[in-house]
Design an enzyme around this catalytic site. Structure first.
Site, short mmCIF file in Angstrom:
data_model
loop_
_atom_site.label_atom_id
_atom_site.label_comp_id
_atom_site.label_asym_id
_atom_site.label_seq_id
_atom_site.Cartn_x
_atom_site.Cartn_y
_atom_site.Cartn_z
N HIS A 1 48.92 -15.25 41.94
CA HIS A 1 49.07 -16.06 40.73
C HIS A 1 47.81 -16.90 40.50
O HIS A 1 47.86 -18.10 40.22
CB HIS A 1 50.33 -16.96 40.84
CG HIS A 1 50.83 -17.47 39.52
ND1 HIS A 1 50.45 -18.69 39.00
CD2 HIS A 1 51.67 -16.94 38.59
CE1 HIS A 1 51.05 -18.88 37.84
NE2 HIS A 1 51.79 -17.82 37.56
N ASP B 1 54.49 -14.91 31.37
CA ASP B 1 53.69 -14.10 32.30
C ASP B 1 54.54 -13.48 33.40
O ASP B 1 54.04 -12.74 34.24
CB ASP B 1 52.53 -14.92 32.90
CG ASP B 1 52.98 -16.20 33.58
OD1 ASP B 1 53.89 -16.87 33.06
OD2 ASP B 1 52.42 -16.54 34.64
N HIS B 2 55.86 -13.76 33.37
CA HIS B 2 56.74 -13.19 34.39
C HIS B 2 57.78 -12.22 33.82
O HIS B 2 58.52 -11.62 34.57
CB HIS B 2 57.43 -14.32 35.17
CG HIS B 2 56.43 -15.14 35.94
ND1 HIS B 2 56.20 -14.98 37.28
CD2 HIS B 2 55.53 -16.08 35.50
CE1 HIS B 2 55.22 -15.80 37.66
NE2 HIS B 2 54.81 -16.47 36.60
N HIS C 1 61.59 -16.51 36.51
CA HIS C 1 61.77 -17.54 35.49
C HIS C 1 61.26 -17.03 34.15
O HIS C 1 60.72 -15.91 34.07
CB HIS C 1 61.10 -18.86 35.88
CG HIS C 1 59.61 -18.83 35.95
ND1 HIS C 1 58.90 -18.00 36.80
CD2 HIS C 1 58.66 -19.55 35.28
CE1 HIS C 1 57.60 -18.22 36.66
NE2 HIS C 1 57.43 -19.15 35.74
N ASP D 1 56.15 -19.23 40.85
CA ASP D 1 55.59 -20.48 40.34
C ASP D 1 56.34 -21.70 40.88
O ASP D 1 57.54 -21.87 40.63
CB ASP D 1 55.67 -20.49 38.80
CG ASP D 1 54.77 -19.43 38.19
OD1 ASP D 1 54.30 -18.55 38.95
OD2 ASP D 1 54.53 -19.49 36.97
N HIS E 1 58.89 -18.03 31.96
CA HIS E 1 57.54 -18.12 31.41
C HIS E 1 57.07 -16.69 31.17
O HIS E 1 57.30 -15.80 32.00
CB HIS E 1 56.60 -18.87 32.37
CG HIS E 1 56.79 -20.36 32.32
ND1 HIS E 1 56.47 -21.21 33.35
CD2 HIS E 1 57.28 -21.15 31.31
CE1 HIS E 1 56.75 -22.45 33.00
NE2 HIS E 1 57.24 -22.45 31.77
ZN LIG Z 1 53.30 -17.92 36.03
ZN LIG Z 2 55.68 -20.46 35.28
#
Ligand SMILES: [Zn+2]
Ligand SMILES: [Zn+2]
Length: 346
Positions: free
Chosen positions: A312, A110-111, A106, A254, A108
């Site tokens: 995570h 941090d990915h 996805h 997530d 976000h």
């Molecule tokens: Zn994340």
């Molecule tokens: Zn996320």
């Protein structure tokens, strides 16, 4: 009277001993070399996952945002590419040129914030082989803007495959990758990498006894019976062994706790599920569309994988012992996803 050896005979004996010990050493070296080759081959051919990042949004306590390398035979797959992934690839000596597919769960940061850098570096390193990127559709525009603004020229072909509702997204004779939706604040996907069913193994002693010609071995491996010239049927199971059952790795990034994802997680060998917070933060986890330790354990209890990996971790926690303790109290076969550690899918 003891015999006294002449000087000539002594020299001859000495030469013989030296020669024998050299042969012995040579045999030992050969055996060590052969064992080394087998060891390396096993490592190379294994199905496993190496954790490059196990933290949530903020990098903290020397933990990095999400990135994982899945090794399957000669191929490497990268799942998510948080900031710093390139440094982690170098640190853990992973051959980035072997990465054939990248899966982004996805958008976000941090990915995927490490992705534009990695794609650019591939070009700087004169990569030539094609690369397949499976990601949410809007990432195409984000990358196009970045690369067109910088007039970046690629030395390799990048195939962009937008993620849709689910199903098989990559497939060859040895593996398949399927995707499914998880439940996050924005669209988010999980991934399952499955080995294909392996061919049966030939029982050399039995096929020799039964006088089955070698040209028929491939058909035996595929499960066929053998009919002799006199019309006698030799059952496949009599002359072959069953192959090891295919294994699978599921990545559930997530997501809020939702048992609906379990319907997608059938026959999973190793399950990765996020566990961002400890159990006393259930409300906070839900408000941010994340899962707690106990909830991740409950999902594993339903799915019944051989092992559960959790990761995570929120940057609010300095140490991780409680994550393991709490999750293992619900599902005992739990391990922490630790950076730099490779977990074999077995
Ligand atoms: Zn994340
Ligand atoms: Zn996320």
């Amino acid at each position: 009277m003891p015999k006294v050896l002449s000087d000539g005979l002594k020299k001859k004996l000495l030469r013989k001993q030296i020669c024998e010990s050299r042969i012995l050493y040579l045999k030992i070296y050969c055996n060590i070399f052969a064992a080394g080759i087998i060891f390396l081959k096993n490592i190379y051919c294994m199905f496993g996952v190496t954790i490059l990042g196990n933290n949530s949004a903020l990098p903290a306590y020397d933990r990095h945002p999400t990135a994982q390398i899945v090794t399957l035979n000669e191929q490497l797959f990268l799942i998510d590419c948080g900031e710093g992934t390139q440094m982690q690839l170098s640190k853990y000596r992973i051959r980035r040129s072997k990465i054939s597919h990248i899966f982004i769960s996805h958008l976000h940061g941090d990915h995927y914030f490490g992705l534009p850098g990695l794609l650019t570096s591939f070009s700087l390193m004169s990569r030539e082989q094609d690369l397949h990127l499976h990601a949410p559709e809007p990432l195409r525009q984000i990358l196009d803007l970045q690369f067109s603004s910088a007039d970046t020229r690629f030395t390799y072909k990048l195939h962009f495959h937008p993620l849709n509702d689910g199903g098989i997204i990559a497939d060859d004779e040895k593996f398949s990758v399927e995707t499914f939706k998880v439940f996050h604040r924005i669209d988010c996907w999980g991934f399952i990498i499955r080995e294909k069913k392996k061919p049966r193994k030939i029982d050399i002693e039995k096929v020799t006894q039964k006088d089955i010609p070698a040209v028929f071995y491939e058909r035996l491996k595929a499960g066929e019976d053998y009919i002799t010239k006199t019309g006698e049927r030799i059952k496949n199971e009599e002359v072959t062994f069953a192959a090891t059952p295919p294994k699978s790795y599921a990545f559930c990034g997530d997501t809020i706790y939702n048992e609906a994802i379990c319907t997608n997680l059938k026959d999973i060998t190793l399950l990765y599920h996020e566990a961002t917070f400890l159990k006393d933060q259930e409300e906070r986890a839900a408000s941010r569309f994340h899962t707690t330790t106990v909830q991740a354990g409950k999902i594993a209890q339903i799915v019944q994988p051989k092992r559960l990996l959790i990761g995570h971790f929120s940057s609010k926690y300095e140490t991780l012992e409680s994550f393991l303790e709490e999750t293992a109290s619900v599902f005992s076969q739990t391990e922490l996803a630790l950076e730099g550690v490779s977990y074999i899918v077995k």
